[in-house]
Each structure stands twice: as C-alpha cells, then as structure tokens.
Write an enzyme that holds these catalytic residues in place. Structure first.
Site, PDB file in Angstrom:
ATOM      1  N   ASN A   9       0.875  -1.176   0.000  1.00  0.00           N
ATOM      2  CA  ASN A   9       0.000   0.000   0.000  1.00  0.00           C
ATOM      3  C   ASN A   9       0.909   1.222   0.000  1.00  0.00           C
ATOM      4  O   ASN A   9       1.457   1.589   1.039  1.00  0.00           O
ATOM      5  CB  ASN A   9      -0.893  -0.042   1.254  1.00  0.00           C
ATOM      6  N   TRP A  10       1.055   1.827  -1.177  1.00  0.00           N
ATOM      7  CA  TRP A  10       2.010   2.944  -1.293  1.00  0.00           C
ATOM      8  C   TRP A  10       1.465   4.252  -0.731  1.00  0.00           C
ATOM      9  O   TRP A  10       2.180   5.248  -0.673  1.00  0.00           O
ATOM     10  CB  TRP A  10       2.398   3.146  -2.760  1.00  0.00           C
ATOM     11  N   LYS A  11       0.206   4.270  -0.361  1.00  0.00           N
ATOM     12  CA  LYS A  11      -0.420   5.490   0.178  1.00  0.00           C
ATOM     13  C   LYS A  11      -0.156   6.669  -0.766  1.00  0.00           C
ATOM     14  O   LYS A  11      -0.138   6.479  -1.980  1.00  0.00           O
ATOM     15  CB  LYS A  11       0.069   5.757   1.604  1.00  0.00           C
ATOM     16  N   HIS A  95      -9.686   1.621   4.771  1.00  0.00           N
ATOM     17  CA  HIS A  95      -8.416   1.815   5.475  1.00  0.00           C
ATOM     18  C   HIS A  95      -8.621   2.807   6.623  1.00  0.00           C
ATOM     19  O   HIS A  95      -9.366   3.775   6.484  1.00  0.00           O
ATOM     20  CB  HIS A  95      -7.343   2.331   4.510  1.00  0.00           C
ATOM     21  N   GLU A  97      -6.882   5.130   7.730  1.00  0.00           N
ATOM     22  CA  GLU A  97      -6.578   6.538   7.433  1.00  0.00           C
ATOM     23  C   GLU A  97      -7.778   7.215   6.783  1.00  0.00           C
ATOM     24  O   GLU A  97      -8.021   8.400   6.984  1.00  0.00           O
ATOM     25  CB  GLU A  97      -5.324   6.621   6.544  1.00  0.00           C
ATOM     26  N   GLU A 167      -5.890  -4.333  10.810  1.00  0.00           N
ATOM     27  CA  GLU A 167      -4.875  -3.300  10.984  1.00  0.00           C
ATOM     28  C   GLU A 167      -5.173  -2.512  12.249  1.00  0.00           C
ATOM     29  O   GLU A 167      -5.958  -1.551  12.221  1.00  0.00           O
ATOM     30  CB  GLU A 167      -4.881  -2.355   9.777  1.00  0.00           C
ATOM     31  N   GLY A 173       2.054   2.666  10.815  1.00  0.00           N
ATOM     32  CA  GLY A 173       3.039   3.729  10.632  1.00  0.00           C
ATOM     33  C   GLY A 173       3.682   4.191  11.925  1.00  0.00           C
ATOM     34  O   GLY A 173       4.323   5.235  11.971  1.00  0.00           O
ATOM     35  N   SER A 213       2.945  -1.698  10.566  1.00  0.00           N
ATOM     36  CA  SER A 213       4.384  -1.762  10.850  1.00  0.00           C
ATOM     37  C   SER A 213       4.994  -3.142  10.628  1.00  0.00           C
ATOM     38  O   SER A 213       5.833  -3.585  11.417  1.00  0.00           O
ATOM     39  CB  SER A 213       4.671  -1.257  12.266  1.00  0.00           C
ATOM     40  N   GLY A 235       4.767   1.448   4.851  1.00  0.00           N
ATOM     41  CA  GLY A 235       6.116   2.021   4.742  1.00  0.00           C
ATOM     42  C   GLY A 235       7.135   1.109   4.067  1.00  0.00           C
ATOM     43  O   GLY A 235       7.870   1.540   3.167  1.00  0.00           O
TER      44      GLY A 235
HETATM   45  P1  PGA Z   1       2.530   0.548   7.745  1.00  0.00           P
HETATM   46  O1  PGA Z   1       1.097   0.747   7.019  1.00  0.00           O
HETATM   47  O2  PGA Z   1       3.087  -0.751   7.262  1.00  0.00           O
HETATM   48  O3  PGA Z   1       3.339   1.736   7.290  1.00  0.00           O
HETATM   49  O4  PGA Z   1       2.272   0.550   9.204  1.00  0.00           O
HETATM   50  C1  PGA Z   1       0.219  -0.340   6.861  1.00  0.00           C
HETATM   51  C2  PGA Z   1      -1.054   0.153   6.221  1.00  0.00           C
HETATM   52  O5  PGA Z   1      -1.485   1.262   6.544  1.00  0.00           O
HETATM   53  O6  PGA Z   1      -1.662  -0.530   5.378  1.00  0.00           O
END
Ligand code: PGA
Length: 251
Positions: A9-11, A95, A97, A167, A173, A213, A235
């Site tokens: 997931n490159w966000k 997600h 976020e 998640e 993150g 993470s 990340g």
């Molecule tokens: P992260 O993100 O690996 O940077 O914690 C995971 C995600 O949000 O899908």
C-alpha cells in the site's frame, strides 16, 4: 491451504519515476515466485504506469480506494469500473486513514464494498481498533460492529472475492506492532465471525491479512501464524528490498 498474499500500500507516496523504478525492482526481485500472491497499490495517477510495468509478471495491481457509484457527478472520485478498466484486481476499502482522517463511515464503506464486489474486484476490507478501544477491552465489539456494518447485504457468492486486513490503528506507521499472540487472537476471532455468518467453509477459505508496521525483521513472526494469510504493507513497501524480504518471509 490458503495462499499467502502480500500487498504493498504505497499510500500518497512516489512520483511517476519512482513508481516505475519501484515496480521494476519488485518485478525483477520476485522473478517466477508464485507461491505468494503479490500486489502493488500505487496512488491513482500511477495505476496505468504500474499496470504496464507488471504486465507478464506475477505481480497484480490494486487501488487504495474507490467510490460506490459507477459513474456520475462526483468530482475527484474514481469508480470501481474505472479500476477494473485499468487492470486492477484488488481494491483496498475502509483503510483506517480514510476512516479516521477522511471521516469515512461504515455505511459508505459498505456501499463501496458492494460496488467493488459487483464489478468483480477483490476487496481488501480493512478493520481495526484504536488504542483507546483496545485499552477499554473493546476489540471484539469494535471488530464485530465493523463486520456487521461493512458487510451488510454482501451475498455469500461474493465472499470468494473478499479478503480482510486486520490493521490495529495504533500499529499503522508507528513502528509498534501487534504481538504474534494479539494478531493470532484477532485473526481467529475474525475467521470465526465470518464462519458464523457465511459458513465454516467460507470462513476457512477467507484470506485475513495483517497490517501495521510489518518490516523484514518482524514479518516472519506475524506472517507464519496459522490464521495470518499475508500482509498489507505500508512504509516497507516503498523500499523494494524490504518489500521483497517480507514476501520471502511469507513463503
Ligand atoms: P505501515 O502501514 O506498514 O506503514 O504501518 C500499513 C497500512 O497502513 O496498510
């Protein structure tokens, strides 16, 4: 046996150039390895370029979001048929976020899930509790509620195109991650919930990914758990070597 799935997931990261470079490095590093499913979810503007760069490889394409309407006056939005048109196999929905920073609610998430499933995309539905909810002992209740609302009206025959991603919000993150025991407990709870709603066979077949993470040094301890069927990687998916090391840890 459920095949493991590792999704990047490159966000809202990369440029056109770095998206192409990163894809090329993942494609080259993965080679003919097909024991683990691998997909990349770049930002919308780079979907086509990444789609071109993975052609003929084992890597699949995914998007990070979609709208619930097929088309219409929704400035700035992208529909599920558009994603399919660009060659996407997967779409991430719900997600944290988007839930927390963009105020997406369960009813909207539910409509998106149904819209994406209807056109034939595979949905990665993200679920997870906040730290406050965990500390209040509400993990099971929160997840059950998310499942109830996000899967409302989803028909059993669509379940073969659903994956869940657990998640924990406090792990995304942050460099903190769930312990293997915490992850396994939640994953087996989610599988039980799906079995209860859709039958044992469907529950057993459902891929449940862990996200939050995941890094090369903790990947094996999480991705080898009995009820963890892969990872949703933020990340670490932006660094080809790290992402490939996580894919290998899932083997
Ligand atoms: P992260 O993100 O690996 O940077 O914690 C995971 C995600 O949000 O899908």
């Amino acid at each position: 046996m459920r095949r493991k799935l590792v999704i990047g997931n490159w966000k809202m990261y990369t440029t056109a150039a770095t998206a192409r470079e990163l894809t090329a490095a993942v494609v080259a590093g993965l080679g003919d390895e097909r024991r683990v499913g691998v997909a990349l979810c770049p930002p919308f503007p780079y979907l086509a370029a990444v789609g071109d760069a993975i052609r003929g490889s084992a890597v699949l394409l995914g998007a990070q979001n979609c709208h619930d309407e097929r088309q219409g006056a929704f400035t700035g939005e992208v529909s599920a048929p558009m994603l399919l048109d660009l060659g996407c196999r997967y779409v991430i929905i719900g997600h944290s976020e988007r839930r927390h920073k963009l105020c997406e609610h369960n009813d909207f998430i539910n409509r998106k899930v149904k819209a994406a499933l209807e056109v034939g995309l595979t949905v990665i539905l993200c679920l997870g509790e906040t730290l406050e909810e965990r500390e209040a002992g509400r993990v099971a209740g929160v997840l059950e509620e998310q499942l109830n609302q996000d899967l409302l009206g989803v028909k059993p025959d669509a379940l073969s195109r659903l994956a869940l991603a657990y998640e924990p919000v406090w792990a995304i993150g942050t460099g903190r991650n769930a312990t293997p025991q915490q992850a396994e407990n939640v994953h087996s709870f989610l599988r039980m919930q799906i079995s209860g709603r859709y039958g044992e066979e469907t529950g057993q077949a459902l891929p449940i990914l862990y996200g939050g993470s995941v890094k090369p040094d903790n990947a094996a301890s999480l991705l080898q758990l009995p009820n963890v069927d892969g990872g949703l990687i933020g990340g670490a998916s932006l660094v080809a070597d790290q992402f490939l090391a996580i894919v290998r840890a899932a083997l």
